[in-house]
Motif scaffolding. Sequence first.
Motif, PDB file in Angstrom:
ATOM      1  N   VAL A 120      66.324  77.855  26.092  1.00 33.88           N
ATOM      2  CA  VAL A 120      65.695  76.556  25.856  1.00 33.88           C
ATOM      3  C   VAL A 120      66.734  75.550  25.359  1.00 33.88           C
ATOM      4  N   ARG A 121      67.610  75.968  24.466  1.00 33.64           N
ATOM      5  CA  ARG A 121      68.644  75.064  23.956  1.00 33.64           C
ATOM      6  C   ARG A 121      69.530  74.565  25.098  1.00 33.64           C
ATOM      7  N   ASN A 122      69.909  75.448  26.011  1.00 36.63           N
ATOM      8  CA  ASN A 122      70.713  75.021  27.164  1.00 36.63           C
ATOM      9  C   ASN A 122      69.945  74.032  28.034  1.00 36.63           C
ATOM     10  N   ALA A 123      68.673  74.301  28.260  1.00 35.52           N
ATOM     11  CA  ALA A 123      67.863  73.400  29.092  1.00 35.52           C
ATOM     12  C   ALA A 123      67.803  72.013  28.456  1.00 35.52           C
ATOM     13  N   LEU A 124      67.637  71.961  27.144  1.00 39.53           N
ATOM     14  CA  LEU A 124      67.598  70.674  26.447  1.00 39.53           C
ATOM     15  C   LEU A 124      68.956  69.984  26.499  1.00 39.53           C
ATOM     16  N   ARG A 125      70.017  70.748  26.329  1.00 39.10           N
ATOM     17  CA  ARG A 125      71.363  70.188  26.330  1.00 39.10           C
ATOM     18  C   ARG A 125      71.713  69.554  27.673  1.00 39.10           C
ATOM     19  N   PHE A 126      71.296  70.170  28.754  1.00 37.75           N
ATOM     20  CA  PHE A 126      71.677  69.684  30.076  1.00 37.75           C
ATOM     21  C   PHE A 126      70.677  68.698  30.669  1.00 37.75           C
ATOM     22  N   SER A 127      69.632  68.381  29.922  1.00 39.51           N
ATOM     23  CA  SER A 127      68.666  67.377  30.360  1.00 39.51           C
ATOM     24  C   SER A 127      68.994  66.052  29.694  1.00 39.51           C
ATOM     25  N   GLN A 128      68.683  64.983  30.372  1.00 44.25           N
ATOM     26  CA  GLN A 128      68.871  63.663  29.790  1.00 44.25           C
ATOM     27  C   GLN A 128      67.698  63.345  28.875  1.00 44.25           C
ATOM     28  N   SER A 129      67.932  62.421  27.969  1.00 50.42           N
ATOM     29  CA  SER A 129      66.885  61.996  27.046  1.00 50.42           C
ATOM     30  C   SER A 129      65.649  61.544  27.842  1.00 50.42           C
ATOM     31  N   GLY A 130      64.498  62.023  27.446  1.00 49.15           N
ATOM     32  CA  GLY A 130      63.248  61.650  28.104  1.00 49.15           C
ATOM     33  C   GLY A 130      62.845  62.567  29.248  1.00 49.15           C
ATOM     34  N   GLN A 131      63.752  63.428  29.697  1.00 52.26           N
ATOM     35  CA  GLN A 131      63.391  64.371  30.766  1.00 52.26           C
ATOM     36  C   GLN A 131      62.623  65.544  30.168  1.00 52.26           C
ATOM     37  N   MET A 132      61.718  66.081  30.957  1.00 50.61           N
ATOM     38  CA  MET A 132      60.894  67.187  30.498  1.00 50.61           C
ATOM     39  C   MET A 132      61.569  68.525  30.792  1.00 50.61           C
ATOM     40  N   VAL A 184      55.323  90.338  32.148  1.00 52.78           N
ATOM     41  CA  VAL A 184      55.197  88.931  31.802  1.00 52.78           C
ATOM     42  C   VAL A 184      56.446  88.226  32.315  1.00 52.78           C
ATOM     43  N   GLN A 185      56.248  86.991  32.730  1.00 50.50           N
ATOM     44  CA  GLN A 185      57.365  86.210  33.257  1.00 50.50           C
ATOM     45  C   GLN A 185      57.436  84.906  32.464  1.00 50.50           C
ATOM     46  N   LEU A 186      58.583  84.689  31.851  1.00 56.60           N
ATOM     47  CA  LEU A 186      58.852  83.465  31.116  1.00 56.60           C
ATOM     48  C   LEU A 186      59.838  82.644  31.928  1.00 56.60           C
ATOM     49  N   SER A 187      59.462  81.420  32.233  1.00 62.36           N
ATOM     50  CA  SER A 187      60.273  80.548  33.071  1.00 62.36           C
ATOM     51  C   SER A 187      60.571  79.266  32.302  1.00 62.36           C
ATOM     52  N   ILE A 188      61.855  78.905  32.226  1.00 69.75           N
ATOM     53  CA  ILE A 188      62.288  77.696  31.541  1.00 69.75           C
ATOM     54  C   ILE A 188      63.039  76.857  32.558  1.00 69.75           C
ATOM     55  N   ALA A 189      62.559  75.641  32.789  1.00 69.85           N
ATOM     56  CA  ALA A 189      63.141  74.790  33.833  1.00 69.85           C
ATOM     57  C   ALA A 189      63.512  73.431  33.256  1.00 69.85           C
ATOM     58  N   ASP A 190      64.673  72.938  33.693  1.00 66.14           N
ATOM     59  CA  ASP A 190      65.109  71.610  33.280  1.00 66.14           C
ATOM     60  C   ASP A 190      65.341  70.748  34.512  1.00 66.14           C
ATOM     61  N   ARG A 191      65.710  69.521  34.295  1.00 65.31           N
ATOM     62  CA  ARG A 191      66.022  68.594  35.386  1.00 65.31           C
ATOM     63  C   ARG A 191      67.456  68.100  35.267  1.00 65.31           C
ATOM     64  N   GLY A 192      68.305  68.944  34.698  1.00 68.33           N
ATOM     65  CA  GLY A 192      69.714  68.601  34.547  1.00 68.33           C
ATOM     66  C   GLY A 192      70.465  68.695  35.862  1.00 68.33           C
TER      67      GLY A 192
END
Length: 108
Positions: free
Chosen positions: A9-21, A33-41
């Motif tokens: 999650v920290r990497n996803a936040l780091r590589f996303s721009q401010s305001g991106q989900m 169980v499947q945990l999926s974390i996706a960014d828009r970086g």
Amino acid sequence: MRRAVENVVRNALRFSQSGQMVSVRLLRLGQEVQLSIADRGPGVEEGKLAGIFDPFVRIGSPRMGKGYGLGLAIARKAVILQGGTIQARNRAQGGLRVTMTLPLHDPS
């Protein structure tokens, strides 16, 4: 596992721009169980995707920030110790999706 999820999650936040989900999704798939974390970086070059879970690997990016390239290696180790798998794929609409699949354990 807490550290594994936190690192991804920290990497996803780091590589996303401010305001991106950044999306975090948890699904039950039968006995897993499947945990999926996706960014828009910016995503990761296809040729480098397989190596991002290796220790000390850092992908060159203006948003890289501080670190030693251990977060995803720690995540992989934690997931494997639980009998699971972890993978990363670039998203068609941009960004990266990291998916952790873990077996459900009988609480008894």
